[in-house]
Design a protein around this motif. Structure first.
Motif, PDB file in Angstrom:
ATOM      1  N   PRO A   1       0.822  -1.223   0.000  1.00 59.34           N
ATOM      2  CA  PRO A   1       0.000   0.000   0.000  1.00 59.34           C
ATOM      3  C   PRO A   1       0.847   1.259   0.000  1.00 59.34           C
ATOM      4  CG  PRO A   1      -0.004  -1.048   2.165  1.00 59.34           C
ATOM      5  CD  PRO A   1       0.654  -2.008   1.228  1.00 59.34           C
ATOM      6  N   PRO A   2       0.522   2.219  -0.837  1.00 56.69           N
ATOM      7  CA  PRO A   2       1.250   3.492  -0.822  1.00 56.69           C
ATOM      8  C   PRO A   2       0.862   4.327   0.393  1.00 56.69           C
ATOM      9  CG  PRO A   2      -0.571   3.613  -2.368  1.00 56.69           C
ATOM     10  CD  PRO A   2      -0.526   2.196  -1.873  1.00 56.69           C
ATOM     11  N   LYS A   3       1.675   5.281   0.722  1.00 56.80           N
ATOM     12  CA  LYS A   3       1.394   6.161   1.842  1.00 56.80           C
ATOM     13  C   LYS A   3       0.050   6.853   1.652  1.00 56.80           C
ATOM     14  CE  LYS A   3       3.355   9.986   4.513  1.00 56.80           C
ATOM     15  NZ  LYS A   3       4.509  10.919   4.644  1.00 56.80           N
ATOM     16  N   GLY A   4      -0.764   6.820   2.692  1.00 53.89           N
ATOM     17  CA  GLY A   4      -2.081   7.452   2.630  1.00 53.89           C
ATOM     18  C   GLY A   4      -3.181   6.583   2.063  1.00 53.89           C
ATOM     19  N   PHE A   5      -2.872   5.321   1.700  1.00 55.41           N
ATOM     20  CA  PHE A   5      -3.900   4.435   1.152  1.00 55.41           C
ATOM     21  C   PHE A   5      -5.021   4.244   2.173  1.00 55.41           C
ATOM     22  CE2 PHE A   5      -5.476   0.044   0.269  1.00 55.41           C
ATOM     23  CZ  PHE A   5      -6.016   0.304  -0.992  1.00 55.41           C
ATOM     24  N   TRP A   6      -6.269   4.193   1.685  1.00 57.63           N
ATOM     25  CA  TRP A   6      -7.424   4.202   2.586  1.00 57.63           C
ATOM     26  C   TRP A   6      -7.559   2.933   3.418  1.00 57.63           C
ATOM     27  CZ3 TRP A   6     -11.469   0.658   2.303  1.00 57.63           C
ATOM     28  CH2 TRP A   6     -11.499  -0.149   1.150  1.00 57.63           C
ATOM     29  N   GLY A   7      -7.064   1.780   2.918  1.00 63.49           N
ATOM     30  CA  GLY A   7      -7.178   0.529   3.659  1.00 63.49           C
ATOM     31  C   GLY A   7      -6.009   0.368   4.617  1.00 63.49           C
ATOM     32  N   VAL A   8      -6.291   0.225   5.916  1.00 58.73           N
ATOM     33  CA  VAL A   8      -5.213   0.189   6.903  1.00 58.73           C
ATOM     34  C   VAL A   8      -5.027  -1.193   7.525  1.00 58.73           C
ATOM     35  CG1 VAL A   8      -5.443   2.641   7.397  1.00 58.73           C
ATOM     36  CG2 VAL A   8      -6.727   0.999   8.769  1.00 58.73           C
ATOM     37  N   ARG A   9      -6.006  -2.086   7.398  1.00 58.27           N
ATOM     38  CA  ARG A   9      -5.882  -3.437   7.951  1.00 58.27           C
ATOM     39  C   ARG A   9      -6.914  -4.339   7.286  1.00 58.27           C
ATOM     40  NH1 ARG A   9      -9.471  -3.830  12.813  1.00 58.27           N
ATOM     41  NH2 ARG A   9     -10.602  -1.857  12.968  1.00 58.27           N
ATOM     42  N   HIS A  10      -6.979  -5.591   7.734  1.00 62.29           N
ATOM     43  CA  HIS A  10      -7.921  -6.576   7.191  1.00 62.29           C
ATOM     44  C   HIS A  10      -7.755  -6.708   5.675  1.00 62.29           C
ATOM     45  CE1 HIS A  10     -10.927  -6.243  10.819  1.00 62.29           C
ATOM     46  NE2 HIS A  10      -9.676  -6.523  11.189  1.00 62.29           N
ATOM     47  N   TYR A  11      -6.535  -6.983   5.254  1.00 58.72           N
ATOM     48  CA  TYR A  11      -6.262  -7.225   3.836  1.00 58.72           C
ATOM     49  C   TYR A  11      -6.672  -8.668   3.532  1.00 58.72           C
ATOM     50  CZ  TYR A  11      -3.654  -2.863   3.111  1.00 58.72           C
ATOM     51  OH  TYR A  11      -3.292  -1.540   2.968  1.00 58.72           O
ATOM     52  N   TRP A  12      -7.910  -8.818   3.082  1.00 57.86           N
ATOM     53  CA  TRP A  12      -8.534 -10.128   2.964  1.00 57.86           C
ATOM     54  C   TRP A  12      -8.918 -10.445   1.518  1.00 57.86           C
ATOM     55  CZ3 TRP A  12     -12.807  -9.468   7.304  1.00 57.86           C
ATOM     56  CH2 TRP A  12     -12.186  -9.445   8.556  1.00 57.86           C
ATOM     57  N   ALA A  13      -8.855 -11.732   1.210  1.00 54.56           N
ATOM     58  CA  ALA A  13      -9.547 -12.340   0.064  1.00 54.56           C
ATOM     59  C   ALA A  13      -9.314 -11.656  -1.280  1.00 54.56           C
ATOM     60  CB  ALA A  13     -11.051 -12.411   0.360  1.00 54.56           C
TER      61      ALA A  13
END
Length: 316
Positions: free
Chosen positions: A70-82
């Motif tokens: 993820p690039p800096k500032g990407f909206w997804g911060v956790r739960h990288y799922w499926a």
């Protein structure tokens, strides 16, 4: 392929710890690319990432390589799922679940790359599932009229009765539009049991892992997962399972019916379908579902019959 902080190794399928596996078959190089839920929440000073393994035989793999950092500032911060990967118009699109920051919901975002292994970059501007709803496990489907869809789960943690819904996608796969189509309400299934999470002191009817497949006879089926009551399915285990829904007219907006017989009831689930380079159809799933830490990708040969797909006994 991009090398991350984890050691690249040659491993067998049953040595890969992974939930929610997904195989993309690349006929351009006769290779398979295996994605799944691995380093979902980061650890220490390492951010969460999506990883990929490569194989030319579905048995011997090399990895993990980094598919998405993820690039800096990407909206997804956790739960990288499926993560699921689909080819369209010469490029590769990853549909994946992410949890936003404090006060933001989980949703499915779309990433893009020029090679199936990545590196993937953000494509959609945030989630393409509704920002005001807790969603996960979005998958892609293009219908016979060329309309693109995202099919996703509206979480049981928010609704109690988990739902699977669909939205139309724009031609460039950057955003969804229109009114949602509801495919199922999990609470109406005769085989389903309550799912509980003691951490949030909540129970409900869980929906996971929709996956769309158009059979050779034109029938549209959807695989999905939840938890079954003991004694119901083929093995009667009452664990994580795979169920089948069918659209009566072959359309996402059609009348959906639900098979009373489960496709898989063996403490295994979150399944998709893929063909190998020779055209053999496989069910891709993780097994077992519990205990956590023991999950491995499992590839089971399936065949198309007049009434849908049937599992054979051979496994990879």
């Amino acid at each position: 392929m991009e090398i991350g902080f984890r050691t690249i190794k040659k491993v067998k399928t049953d040595e890969i710890h992974m939930r929610d596996p997904f195989v993309f078959t690349c006929l351009k190089d006769n290779n398979y690319y295996l994605f799944g839920t691995t380093f979902a929440d980061g650890c220490g000073d390492k951010d969460p990432i999506f990883e990929v393994y490569q194989s030319d035989n579905l048995i011997d793999w090399e990895g993990p390589y980094v598919a998405f950092q993820p690039p800096k500032g990407f909206w997804g911060v956790r739960h990288y799922w499926a993560p699921e990967v689909f080819e369209w118009n010469g490029r590769y699109y990853m549909f994946a679940s992410f949890k936003g920051g404090i006060g933001e919901n989980r949703g499915t975002g779309i990433l893009v790359a020029d090679h199936p292994a990545g590196p993937y970059l953000p494509h959609s501007d945030g989630p393409v599932t509704p920002a005001d709803a807790e969603c996960l496990d979005g998958t892609y489907y293009e219908d016979d009229e060329g309309q693109k869809w995202i099919i996703y789960c509206h979480e049981w943690t928010e609704l109690y009765e988990g739902r699977i819904k669909a939205f139309r996608l724009s031609e460039d796969l950057k955003e969804s539009f229109g009114e949602p189509v509801e495919i199922l309400n999990a609470a109406k299934m005769p085989w389903i049991r309550h799912f509980g999470d003691p951490r949030i002191q909540k129970t409900g009817y869980l929906t996971d892992a929709p996956f769309m497949y158009k059979t050779e006879n034109g029938e549209l089926i959807m695989l999905w997962s939840s938890y079954s009551v003991p004694g119901y399915g083929d093995a009667g285990l009452g664990g994580y399972t795979v169920a089948v829904a069918r659209s009566s007219d072959g359309r996402v907006e059609g009348e959906w019916t639900h098979d009373p017989q489960l496709l898989l009831d063996r403490n295994a689930g979150h399944s998709s379908l893929f063909r190998d380079v020779h055209g053999q159809l496989y069910l891709c799933t993780h097994y077992p579902d519990t205990p956590h830490g023991s999950e491995r990708p499992l590839f089971i040969k399936v065949e198309e019959k007049l009434n849908g797909i049937t599992i054979t006994d051979e496994e990879k």
